[in-house]
Scaffold this motif. Structure first.
Motif, PDB file in Angstrom:
ATOM      1  N   LEU A  49       7.162  -0.228  -8.695  1.00 40.38           N
ATOM      2  CA  LEU A  49       6.111  -0.874  -9.478  1.00 40.38           C
ATOM      3  C   LEU A  49       6.440  -2.336  -9.744  1.00 40.38           C
ATOM      4  O   LEU A  49       5.545  -3.196  -9.733  1.00 40.38           O
ATOM      5  CB  LEU A  49       5.921  -0.127 -10.800  1.00 40.38           C
ATOM      6  CG  LEU A  49       5.179   1.212 -10.717  1.00 40.38           C
ATOM      7  CD1 LEU A  49       5.169   1.896 -12.075  1.00 40.38           C
ATOM      8  CD2 LEU A  49       3.752   1.011 -10.216  1.00 40.38           C
TER       9      LEU A  49
ATOM     10  N   VAL B 155       4.063   5.823  -5.472  1.00 37.08           N
ATOM     11  CA  VAL B 155       4.102   5.920  -6.936  1.00 37.08           C
ATOM     12  C   VAL B 155       2.952   6.792  -7.432  1.00 37.08           C
ATOM     13  O   VAL B 155       3.143   7.674  -8.284  1.00 37.08           O
ATOM     14  CB  VAL B 155       4.036   4.521  -7.571  1.00 37.08           C
ATOM     15  CG1 VAL B 155       3.895   4.634  -9.091  1.00 37.08           C
ATOM     16  CG2 VAL B 155       5.284   3.726  -7.224  1.00 37.08           C
ATOM     17  N   ILE B 156       1.763   6.581  -6.900  1.00 34.50           N
ATOM     18  CA  ILE B 156       0.587   7.318  -7.383  1.00 34.50           C
ATOM     19  C   ILE B 156       0.709   8.797  -7.074  1.00 34.50           C
ATOM     20  O   ILE B 156       0.467   9.657  -7.937  1.00 34.50           O
ATOM     21  CB  ILE B 156      -0.695   6.729  -6.758  1.00 34.50           C
ATOM     22  CG1 ILE B 156      -0.958   5.330  -7.310  1.00 34.50           C
ATOM     23  CG2 ILE B 156      -1.895   7.639  -7.037  1.00 34.50           C
ATOM     24  CD1 ILE B 156      -2.092   4.607  -6.646  1.00 34.50           C
ATOM     25  N   ILE B 157       1.089   9.139  -5.842  1.00 32.39           N
ATOM     26  CA  ILE B 157       1.149  10.553  -5.472  1.00 32.39           C
ATOM     27  C   ILE B 157       2.249  11.274  -6.237  1.00 32.39           C
ATOM     28  O   ILE B 157       2.115  12.456  -6.589  1.00 32.39           O
ATOM     29  CB  ILE B 157       1.337  10.709  -3.949  1.00 32.39           C
ATOM     30  CG1 ILE B 157       1.018  12.143  -3.529  1.00 32.39           C
ATOM     31  CG2 ILE B 157       2.748  10.334  -3.525  1.00 32.39           C
ATOM     32  CD1 ILE B 157       1.006  12.330  -2.023  1.00 32.39           C
ATOM     33  N   ASN B 158       3.354  10.573  -6.524  1.00 35.21           N
ATOM     34  CA  ASN B 158       4.406  11.200  -7.329  1.00 35.21           C
ATOM     35  C   ASN B 158       4.016  11.251  -8.795  1.00 35.21           C
ATOM     36  O   ASN B 158       4.412  12.184  -9.507  1.00 35.21           O
ATOM     37  CB  ASN B 158       5.725  10.432  -7.153  1.00 35.21           C
ATOM     38  CG  ASN B 158       6.449  10.787  -5.876  1.00 35.21           C
ATOM     39  OD1 ASN B 158       7.196  11.754  -5.821  1.00 35.21           O
ATOM     40  ND2 ASN B 158       6.219  10.008  -4.819  1.00 35.21           N
ATOM     41  N   TRP B 159       3.263  10.278  -9.261  1.00 38.94           N
ATOM     42  CA  TRP B 159       2.816  10.274 -10.652  1.00 38.94           C
ATOM     43  C   TRP B 159       1.857  11.434 -10.898  1.00 38.94           C
ATOM     44  O   TRP B 159       1.969  12.136 -11.900  1.00 38.94           O
ATOM     45  CB  TRP B 159       2.144   8.946 -10.970  1.00 38.94           C
ATOM     46  CG  TRP B 159       1.641   8.858 -12.376  1.00 38.94           C
ATOM     47  CD1 TRP B 159       0.415   9.253 -12.856  1.00 38.94           C
ATOM     48  CD2 TRP B 159       2.353   8.340 -13.506  1.00 38.94           C
ATOM     49  NE1 TRP B 159       0.309   9.022 -14.185  1.00 38.94           N
ATOM     50  CE2 TRP B 159       1.482   8.459 -14.630  1.00 38.94           C
ATOM     51  CE3 TRP B 159       3.619   7.790 -13.684  1.00 38.94           C
ATOM     52  CZ2 TRP B 159       1.856   8.046 -15.898  1.00 38.94           C
ATOM     53  CZ3 TRP B 159       3.979   7.380 -14.954  1.00 38.94           C
ATOM     54  CH2 TRP B 159       3.109   7.506 -16.035  1.00 38.94           C
ATOM     55  N   ARG B 160       0.934  11.642  -9.978  1.00 41.81           N
ATOM     56  CA  ARG B 160      -0.038  12.720 -10.128  1.00 41.81           C
ATOM     57  C   ARG B 160       0.576  14.077  -9.831  1.00 41.81           C
ATOM     58  O   ARG B 160       0.154  15.093 -10.381  1.00 41.81           O
ATOM     59  CB  ARG B 160      -1.234  12.482  -9.197  1.00 41.81           C
ATOM     60  CG  ARG B 160      -2.047  11.261  -9.559  1.00 41.81           C
ATOM     61  CD  ARG B 160      -3.106  10.991  -8.505  1.00 41.81           C
ATOM     62  NE  ARG B 160      -4.012  12.117  -8.378  1.00 41.81           N
ATOM     63  CZ  ARG B 160      -5.140  12.258  -9.057  1.00 41.81           C
ATOM     64  NH1 ARG B 160      -5.496  11.340  -9.927  1.00 41.81           N
ATOM     65  NH2 ARG B 160      -5.925  13.306  -8.872  1.00 41.81           N
TER      66      ARG B 160
ATOM     67  N   CYS C 226       5.584  -4.130  -6.600  1.00 42.09           N
ATOM     68  CA  CYS C 226       4.134  -4.275  -6.458  1.00 42.09           C
ATOM     69  C   CYS C 226       3.596  -5.346  -7.408  1.00 42.09           C
ATOM     70  O   CYS C 226       2.693  -6.116  -7.037  1.00 42.09           O
ATOM     71  CB  CYS C 226       3.447  -2.940  -6.722  1.00 42.09           C
ATOM     72  SG  CYS C 226       3.773  -1.682  -5.463  1.00 42.09           S
TER      73      CYS C 226
ATOM     74  N   THR D  20       0.826  -1.205   0.000  1.00 44.59           N
ATOM     75  CA  THR D  20       0.000   0.000   0.000  1.00 44.59           C
ATOM     76  C   THR D  20       0.859   1.253   0.000  1.00 44.59           C
ATOM     77  O   THR D  20       0.602   2.210  -0.750  1.00 44.59           O
ATOM     78  CB  THR D  20      -0.925   0.006   1.224  1.00 44.59           C
ATOM     79  OG1 THR D  20      -1.732  -1.184   1.214  1.00 44.59           O
ATOM     80  CG2 THR D  20      -1.831   1.225   1.216  1.00 44.59           C
TER      81      THR D  20
ATOM     82  N   MET E 135       2.600   1.625  -3.497  1.00 43.03           N
ATOM     83  CA  MET E 135       1.672   2.106  -4.520  1.00 43.03           C
ATOM     84  C   MET E 135       1.273   3.552  -4.253  1.00 43.03           C
ATOM     85  O   MET E 135       1.136   4.352  -5.186  1.00 43.03           O
ATOM     86  CB  MET E 135       0.426   1.217  -4.548  1.00 43.03           C
ATOM     87  CG  MET E 135       0.640  -0.097  -5.270  1.00 43.03           C
ATOM     88  SD  MET E 135       1.157   0.092  -7.005  1.00 43.03           S
ATOM     89  CE  MET E 135      -0.236   0.977  -7.691  1.00 43.03           C
ATOM     90  N   GLY E 136       1.093   3.892  -2.973  1.00 43.20           N
ATOM     91  CA  GLY E 136       0.763   5.272  -2.646  1.00 43.20           C
ATOM     92  C   GLY E 136       1.865   6.230  -3.046  1.00 43.20           C
ATOM     93  O   GLY E 136       1.589   7.327  -3.569  1.00 43.20           O
TER      94      GLY E 136
END
Length: 812
Positions: free
Chosen positions: A677, A109-114, A680, A103, A106-107
């Motif tokens: 990633l 990666v997502i927050i840096n991606w956005r 994950c 978690t 993934m969090g």
């Protein structure tokens, strides 16, 4: 219930339900002194406790299980256990070890991606280092579970593994495991190729991930200081592109008062000529006299120019070409500066943005610095000057003058060269038949001063040149020293940036760089640091893209007279000659700087146009630019009449602020995101397979448990002479299985390590069964080594006992 038959749930035998007992620390057994629960109730209690124990064990909290058992006074003796469960709930429970690290990864990666902006200042960054370390440990534990899961999957099917892979899950944090004898034993073992490749792939990926997930998590978890998008808008200048960036300049475009220095305004080419004087003075003062006399002249990076509402950089630098062909000027000088009208418009936009920010609900209000940028569709002047010395032998010298070939010209220009100028290095020049040397002597001005004569060079001979110049040196003799100069100029595509302080509503100094140099110049990668990180290069016609033709009458306005000094600009600047340098070096810098400065003032009277979208600010009881609307970047903040503005210059301004946040700008964050990633993806594959099959286990994931299994296994001659260490690769290649075995006269089974070759029928028949408890003690008396005489039963189909007996000699 039939013995040996188990359902999918943990349970008690009827005898256990009838009398729950426990063993004290002294070994005595006592009955529970309380009413016994009914059989279904006891089964539910046992089932719940099994799940709790599995959860705590999967999280590495076995000690809590022991504390609970000790507190309740139960389960203090080792009892038979299930090596493998086929129970999806149990599999789900045992997968909880992956939840937290998966978690968080993934969090991140997502927050840096956005992309997420936090603020200009942030406290407690150092604590995130500890958080990243804890996350690394959790991911390494998760990877160990995955590797042990694959190892158990092979063992559960009764297949063999090289002995070097049994404890591979405990060595993931040691990169040296990649070149250890254990792993190379796996790679060179005799197990089937497909299984060997799968095993090596899982182990190698897990080892590499275990070594890199920690730094990757730290990079993505710790906010980085960067620039963040803070809105954008288009701006308009009430001038056409042809007038703002003209391709030809003549004297009719300028007012007559520009010919006198006291009357020079920002619209005149020679405005702020004294900045070049400051440049030469600074260059003379940078190095102590004892360091002068070398080939290079130290100089400031730029001097400042002042517009109507902006500050700009006038950059004058030597331009030394890599692998320059002999004959070109090796010490040519480049100059450039931001366009004055565009810089003024950007400065005004920056101030309006800062004003609108004060009335917005944006988190950018506390910014230390913001930047307004024009990225594309903007041009600024680039100039290149190359001067070489020559002589005029009196008034009867009718030889034509020859101008040097500027660097960056095509090599074909060398074929036109017919004169070599007398310089330190050979400098080829092309004769200009339209002007004799004796005619130059009639140039206006005193012989005791530096004088200049502008010469329009023909395109057929001097392709890429904008104008020529002849500088006459002061002399009292008939022989006249001169500098023959070839000057090139063009409009180059450049981005412009301007820093500002939102809190103070003030703007900073404009800066610029070549826009996308690698797409413009094919060879830019060869010296990318010199081009991409600088604003200076000249490689016509690639860059600058649009050549400028300059007439002699326009160029005259670069050299106005200074009545207060009773001299001209050229004379005043040339007398600031660089110390211990040839006058031609100063001439290069002066001409390149004067021309760049003059070109940047075309269309200087144009201004920013449009109505501004405003919002009422009750704190100051006035309307100010709508900061919330501006920061959204959805539409233009300025509105103009579409008919009136159809020919105006339109530019896009992007606003950005400096602060801390999460993002994937740069190579390192992107690589670290790829690492997480991959982790994950590996977790998801493992969990999906585990939940789909329903088979799970936590056995033999520690050295102690594997040692207990080995001690309870029959010795084998394959491991002879290894009690004091292992030195041969063959031992690590040795195949090993975990199979069931029955004791002599016992009905229960136990598990043991079986080394060496085992028949497929034996391995399949004696494979571990899910939901079956194992744990009896084997009898070693009269037995052979594990794997040496392993038996699957008689060939005539009698009951297969999975027992090793040396006496009958059946099986191998």
């Amino acid at each position: 219930m039939e013995k040996g038959k188990f359902d999918d749930k943990p349970h008690f035998e009827e005898a256990e339900i009838a009398s729950i007992q426990w063993t004290s620390s002294w070994g005595s057994t006592r009955s529970v002194d309380k009413p016994l629960p009914s059989a279904p109730s006891a089964t539910r209690v046992q089932s719940c406790f099994a799940y709790v124990r599995a959860t705590l064990r999967s999280l590495g909290l076995n000690v809590i299980v022991y504390v609970l058992q000790h507190f309740l006074g139960v389960g203090l003796d080792e009892i038979p256990k299930k090596a493998f469960h086929r129970d999806r709930v149990m599999a789900l429970v045992r997968s909880l070890v992956h939840v937290l690290p998966f978690t968080v990864a993934m969090g991140e990666v997502i927050i840096n991606w956005r992309g997420y902006y936090i603020g200009a200042n942030i406290d407690g960054l150092s604590y995130l280092q500890f958080v990243a370390k804890l996350h690394e440990m959790a991911m390494q534990s998760s990877l160990a579970v995955i590797v042990f899961g694959y190892v158990r999957h092979v063992l559960f099917n009764g297949d063999a593994l090289p002995i070097g892979a049994l404890l591979s899950g405990l060595q993931l944090t040691q990169v040296s495991y990649l070149w250890s004898m254990e792993l190379w034993g796996v790679a060179s073992s005799k197990i089937p190729l497909r299984r060997r490749l799968a095993l090596i792939t899982v182990i190698v990926i897990a080892v590499l991930l275990a070594s890199t997930v920690g730094p990757s998590s730290a990079i993505l978890l710790i906010p980085n200081l960067s620039y963040w998008s803070a809105g954008s808008t288009h701006i308009w200048l009430n001038i056409t592109a042809v007038d703002l960036w003209p391709s030809r300049l003549d004297g009719s475009m300028l007012p007559s008062y520009c010919s006198l220095a006291p009357n020079v305004s920002n619209t005149c080419p020679a405005s702020e000529w004294h900045s070049i004087s400051d440049f030469l003075s600074l260059a003379n003062g940078i190095l102590p006299p004892s360091f002068l006399g070398g080939l290079f002249t130290a100089s400031p990076y730029f001097v400042q120019l002042t517009g109507q509402g902006s500050l700009r950089q006038l950059i004058i630098q030597h331009h030394i070409y890599d692998n320059q062909l002999e004959g070109y000027d090796q010490w040519a000088v480049l100059a450039t500066t931001q366009h004055g009208a565009v810089a003024d418009a950007l400065s005004a936009t920056s101030s309006l943005w800062a004003l609108g920010l004060q009335g917005s609900k944006s988190p950018f209000f506390d910014q230390r610095e913001s930047v307004q940028s024009i990225i594309a569709d903007n041009y600024q002047p680039y100039t290149l000057a190359s001067c070489g010395p020559d002589l005029i032998e009196g008034e009867m010298d009718d030889r034509p003058v020859a101008f040097p070939i500027p660097p960056g010209s095509s090599p074909e220009m060398l074929s036109k060269a017919n004169i070599t100028l007398d310089t330190m290095l050979p400098m080829f020049a092309i004769e200009y038949p339209g002007l004799s040397r004796s005619e130059i002597l009639s140039t206006a001005g005193s012989k005791s001063d530096y004088r200049i004569r502008w010469v329009e060079l023909p395109e057929d001979l001097f392709n890429g040149s904008s104008i020529g110049a002849v500088i006459l040196q002061p002399t009292a003799n008939e022989t006249q020293g001169i500098f023959l100069c070839n000057i090139a100029a063009g409009w180059g595509s450049s981005s412009m940036n301007m820093s500002s302080s939102p809190a103070a509503s003030g703007t900073g100094l404009a800066s610029s760089s070549i826009y996308d140099p690698t797409s413009i110049l094919p060879h830019a990668k060869d010296y990318s640091r010199r081009i991409a990180e600088s604003v200076l290069t000249f490689d016509f016609p690639l860059f600058p893209q649009r050549k400028i033709d300059i007439t002699a009458d326009w160029a005259e306005y670069l050299n106005p007279r200074i009545p207060s000094l009773n001299t001209t600009v050229i004379n005043a600047l040339m007398r600031k000659n660089l110390k211990d340098q040839d006058d031609s070096t100063s001439a290069n810098m002066i001409l390149a700087g004067l021309l760049a400065n003059g070109l940047s003032r075309t269309g200087f009277t144009s201004q920013l146009q449009g109505e501004i979208r405003t919002a009422f600010n009750p704190e100051i009881n006035a309307s100010i630019p709508d900061g919330n609307y501006w920061l959204s970047g959805n539409k233009d903040v300025f509105t103009v009449d579409p008919v009136a503005s159809k020919d105006w210059v339109q530019l896009r301004v992007d606003s950005s602020v400096e602060g801390y946040g999460f993002g994937l700008d740069g190579i390192a964050p992107k690589l670290t995101a790829a690492v997480l990633l991959l982790y994950c993806a590996l977790v998801m594959v493992h969990v999906v397979y585990t939940l789909t099959s329903g088979v799970s286990s936590t056995s033999w994931d520690s050295i102690t448990e594997m040692m207990a299994l080995a001690v309870n296994s029959n010795p084998t001659k394959h491991l002879r002479n290894t009690c004091a260490g292992v030195a041969q690769m063959a031992i690590f290649q040795l195949p090993v299985r975990i199979l069931t075995n029955k004791d002599m006269g016992e009905d229960d089974d136990h598990l043991e390590l079986v080394f060496g070759g085992v028949e497929e029928l034996v391995s399949r028949r004696c494979r571990i069964q899910e939901n079956r408890e194992y744990g009896t003690m084997p009898r070693f008396g009269g037995r052979g080594g594990g794997g040496d005489d392993y038996e699957s039963g008689l060939s005539d189909g009698t009951d297969l006992s999975c027992r090793q007996r040396r006496s009958n000699g059946i099986g191998k």
